[in-house]
Design a protein around this motif. Structure first.
Motif, short mmCIF file in Angstrom:
data_model
loop_
_atom_site.label_atom_id
_atom_site.label_comp_id
_atom_site.label_asym_id
_atom_site.label_seq_id
_atom_site.Cartn_x
_atom_site.Cartn_y
_atom_site.Cartn_z
N GLU A 1 0.03 3.99 6.86
CA GLU A 1 -0.92 3.81 5.78
C GLU A 1 -1.95 2.76 6.17
OE1 GLU A 1 -1.12 5.50 2.97
OE2 GLU A 1 0.59 6.75 3.55
N ALA A 2 -3.15 2.93 5.65
CA ALA A 2 -4.20 1.94 5.92
C ALA A 2 -3.80 0.60 5.32
CB ALA A 2 -5.53 2.41 5.32
N SER A 3 -3.95 -0.46 6.09
CA SER A 3 -3.57 -1.79 5.62
C SER A 3 -4.56 -2.29 4.58
CB SER A 3 -3.50 -2.77 6.80
OG SER A 3 -4.76 -2.87 7.42
N ALA A 4 -4.09 -3.25 3.78
CA ALA A 4 -4.97 -3.83 2.76
C ALA A 4 -6.14 -4.52 3.45
CB ALA A 4 -4.19 -4.83 1.92
N PHE A 5 -7.29 -4.33 2.89
CA PHE A 5 -8.51 -4.87 3.49
C PHE A 5 -9.15 -5.82 2.50
CE2 PHE A 5 -13.10 -3.78 4.86
CZ PHE A 5 -13.18 -4.96 5.58
N SER A 6 -8.89 -7.11 2.71
CA SER A 6 -9.48 -8.12 1.84
C SER A 6 -10.69 -8.70 2.56
CB SER A 6 -8.45 -9.22 1.55
OG SER A 6 -9.03 -10.23 0.77
N LEU B 1 -14.06 5.26 2.78
CA LEU B 1 -14.03 6.41 3.68
C LEU B 1 -12.99 6.22 4.78
CD1 LEU B 1 -17.83 7.24 4.16
CD2 LEU B 1 -16.13 8.55 2.87
N PHE B 2 -12.97 5.04 5.38
CA PHE B 2 -12.02 4.81 6.46
C PHE B 2 -10.59 4.72 5.94
CE2 PHE B 2 -15.83 3.61 8.85
CZ PHE B 2 -15.55 4.23 10.06
N ARG B 3 -10.40 4.18 4.74
CA ARG B 3 -9.05 4.14 4.17
C ARG B 3 -8.53 5.54 3.91
NH1 ARG B 3 -8.55 2.46 -0.53
NH2 ARG B 3 -10.61 1.65 -1.06
N LYS B 4 -9.42 6.44 3.43
CA LYS B 4 -9.00 7.83 3.23
C LYS B 4 -8.66 8.51 4.55
CE LYS B 4 -11.70 8.43 -1.01
NZ LYS B 4 -12.92 9.04 -1.63
N ALA B 5 -9.27 8.02 5.62
CA ALA B 5 -8.97 8.57 6.95
C ALA B 5 -7.78 7.87 7.60
CB ALA B 5 -10.20 8.43 7.86
N GLY B 6 -7.15 6.94 6.88
CA GLY B 6 -5.99 6.23 7.42
C GLY B 6 -6.37 5.14 8.38
N ALA B 7 -7.63 4.71 8.35
CA ALA B 7 -8.11 3.68 9.28
C ALA B 7 -8.49 2.43 8.50
CB ALA B 7 -9.30 4.22 10.08
N LEU C 1 -14.41 9.93 11.59
CA LEU C 1 -13.52 9.94 10.42
C LEU C 1 -12.45 11.03 10.56
CD1 LEU C 1 -16.27 9.47 7.69
CD2 LEU C 1 -14.56 7.79 8.37
N ALA C 2 -12.85 12.22 11.04
CA ALA C 2 -11.91 13.34 11.14
C ALA C 2 -10.80 13.04 12.16
CB ALA C 2 -12.65 14.62 11.54
N VAL C 3 -11.17 12.53 13.33
CA VAL C 3 -10.17 12.22 14.36
C VAL C 3 -9.31 11.04 13.93
CG1 VAL C 3 -9.84 11.51 16.76
CG2 VAL C 3 -11.58 13.22 16.19
N SER C 4 -9.92 10.05 13.25
CA SER C 4 -9.14 8.93 12.72
C SER C 4 -8.06 9.43 11.76
CB SER C 4 -10.05 7.93 12.00
OG SER C 4 -10.97 7.34 12.90
N TRP C 5 -8.45 10.36 10.89
CA TRP C 5 -7.48 10.95 9.95
C TRP C 5 -6.38 11.70 10.71
CZ3 TRP C 5 -5.96 15.99 8.95
CH2 TRP C 5 -5.18 16.17 7.79
N GLY C 6 -6.78 12.49 11.73
CA GLY C 6 -5.79 13.23 12.50
C GLY C 6 -4.82 12.32 13.23
N LEU C 7 -5.32 11.23 13.82
CA LEU C 7 -4.44 10.30 14.53
C LEU C 7 -3.50 9.59 13.56
CD1 LEU C 7 -7.03 8.68 16.99
CD2 LEU C 7 -5.13 10.17 17.62
N SER C 8 -4.01 9.25 12.37
CA SER C 8 -3.17 8.53 11.39
C SER C 8 -2.07 9.42 10.82
CB SER C 8 -4.03 8.00 10.24
OG SER C 8 -4.54 9.05 9.45
#
Length: 474
Positions: free
Chosen positions: A276-281, A169-175, A262-269
């Motif tokens: 782009e959202a960084s790789a999350f290992s 969800l956060f990756r889709k929001a650019g976070a 999520l919505a504001v995170s997407w708007g800011l990104s």
């Protein structure tokens, strides 16, 4: 002779080095094979063997399940919130009784005995002391319950699974997926949630997490949500359903906060913080029993005590301001009444009123004093008698029906209650959180943006709700 001895010594040294190297090499290979055998024995089941029970794997299969992961997460967090709210009721009442009902009159008597001017007693005792007393009584018990639960889940290994579940969800929001952890911490205190964003390595994604953390309902806003929901929504249904409806409305607002995160995170990104959202290992740690004393220290000292102290420091001057604006008169009206009358048309346009607007301006230092301030200002503006301790003296009422009577006498409607719940979610951060944002970002620009975005959203959404409400009920 000397040369021959040297050559012999070098030859002997090379032979020893080769033998030692071979020995080390053999030992290393044997160690690698032994480790591989241990790992294989844990994860591989031979056809002739019975399947072994693996607690971590079984629990992970449930917690990170596509179908059960989110419902379980919501259920667990709801239980923690419920235990926090229910568990805090009694100690909050006890602390309030001691600080407000016992210490406050004693302080007034002590000031009077020493001949203190009425205005100095009002500013320091009715203003500063009461503001600090309400912050301590409302803020301390919930934090002392929520943060140990949060730390327990963190140490047990559950919170990394929450981040794993919400990563998509956060990756889709650019976070960043770890924003789920700082967002969850924000439900206890937004200032603590802002500090928790340090676990995010990317500066861009950390800024997104900092700016949006205010959309998590902190414990200072839960009392407002619960009280208003019980008055304006729980009262609409039979008594046996009132608790369920009240809780559902509050949980709905909390989930709405996650949606706005999520919505504001997407708007800011996509705008100010493009990328782009960084790789999350994420390596899921093994489940482990938390260390009791370490959990208590981390939750009560590192989190509760530090955040509470900051809130008290900011609440003290707010109490002085509340008393002053309620007692300084100009043309037969107090400054508070002048502001309420002036801002009331704008407040009504938003489905609120002037009392709410002034209360939230005064209560910027701490959300915990919103309800006592609203009650005091309502009594002043509606000219109600027999309630409270006078102008500028914040108070609360034990019975929900008594609070409802005061608010209805002040002209409140169901629209006012609904929009107050929304405005409680969508307004500027408290002073403690604003200060923490500045400390973490070292930027006036991003601190200002984090302060303005939620309040602008709150005003816009309240305005839309008010117009739609009036259109439907016209």
């Amino acid at each position: 002779m000397k040369t021959e001895n040297t050559e012999a010594i070098l030859c002997t040294a090379n032979t020893l080095r080769w033998e030692i190297g071979e020995h080390i090499h053999d030992s290393l290979v044997e160690s690698m094979y032994a480790d591989a055998n241990i790992i294989a024995s844990r994860v591989v089941t031979l056809p002739s063997e019975k399947p072994r029970f693996d607690f971590d794997k079984k629990l992970d299969k449930l917690i990170t399940s596509r179908w059960f992961g989110f419902p379980l997460m919501i259920l667990l967090l709801a239980i923690v919130f419920w235990l926090t709210v229910e568990g805090a009721n009694v100690p909050s009442a006890m602390i309030a009784s001691f600080l407000v009902d016992t210490i406050h009159p004693w302080l007034k008597g002590a000031f009077a005995m020493f001949g203190s001017p009425w205005w100095l007693t009002g500013v320091l005792v009715d203003g500063v002391w009461l503001a600090m007393a309400w912050v301590i009584s409302v803020m301390l018990p919930p934090m002392a319950i929520f943060f140990p639960f949060f730390t327990f889940l963190e140490d047990f290994g559950y919170l990394p699974r929450v981040a794993f579940n919400m990563d998509s969800l956060f990756r889709k929001a650019g976070a960043h997926g770890k924003q789920a952890l700082s967002m969850t911490m924000g439900f206890g205190c937004n200032a603590a949630g802002v500090v928790a964003t340090r676990i995010i390595d990317s500066p861009r994604e950390r800024l997104i997490a900092i700016i949006t953390n205010n959309f998590s309902l902190c414990n200072g806003r839960w009392p407002t949500q619960i009280l208003i929901s019980s008055i304006f929504f729980g009262a609409l249904v039979p008594a046996h359903l009132a608790g369920f409806v009240t809780a559902s409305a509050v949980v709905g607002v909390a989930l709405l906060g996650i949606f706005f995160t999520l919505a504001v995170s997407w708007g800011l990104s996509k705008t100010m913080l493009k990328g782009e959202a960084s790789a999350f290992s994420l390596e899921l740690p093994p489940y482990r029993p938390p260390q009791f004393w370490q959990t208590l220290y981390t939750s009560l000292i590192d989190r509760t005590a530090i955040v509470l102290w900051r809130a008290i420091v900011f609440a003290a001057p707010a109490g002085a301001v509340i008393w002053l604006v309620s007692n300084i008169h100009f043309h037969e009206l107090s400054l508070a009444e002048h502001f309420i009358n002036f801002s009331n048309p704008f407040g009504l346009l938003l489905g609120l009123n002037g009392v709410i607007l002034l209360a939230y301006i005064i209560a910027i230092p701490a959300n915990e004093i919103v309800i006592p301030t609203v009650l005091m200002l309502t009594v002043i503006s509606a000219k109600l008698s027999g309630l409270g301790g006078g102008a500028g003296v914040m108070f609360e009422l034990e019975e929900t029906n008594a609070v409802a009577n005061v608010l209805h006498a002040g002209g409140w409607s169901a629209l006012t209650g609904l929009n107050l719940m929304l405005f409680s979610l969508l307004h500027n951060p408290c002073s403690t959180t604003i200060y923490t944002i500045y400390k973490e970002t070292k930027s006036i620009k991003w601190t200002t943006i984090a302060t303005i975005i939620p309040i602008v959203m709150g005003m816009v959404i309240c305005f839309i709700i008010a117009q739609v409400w009036r259109l439907i009920t016209f």
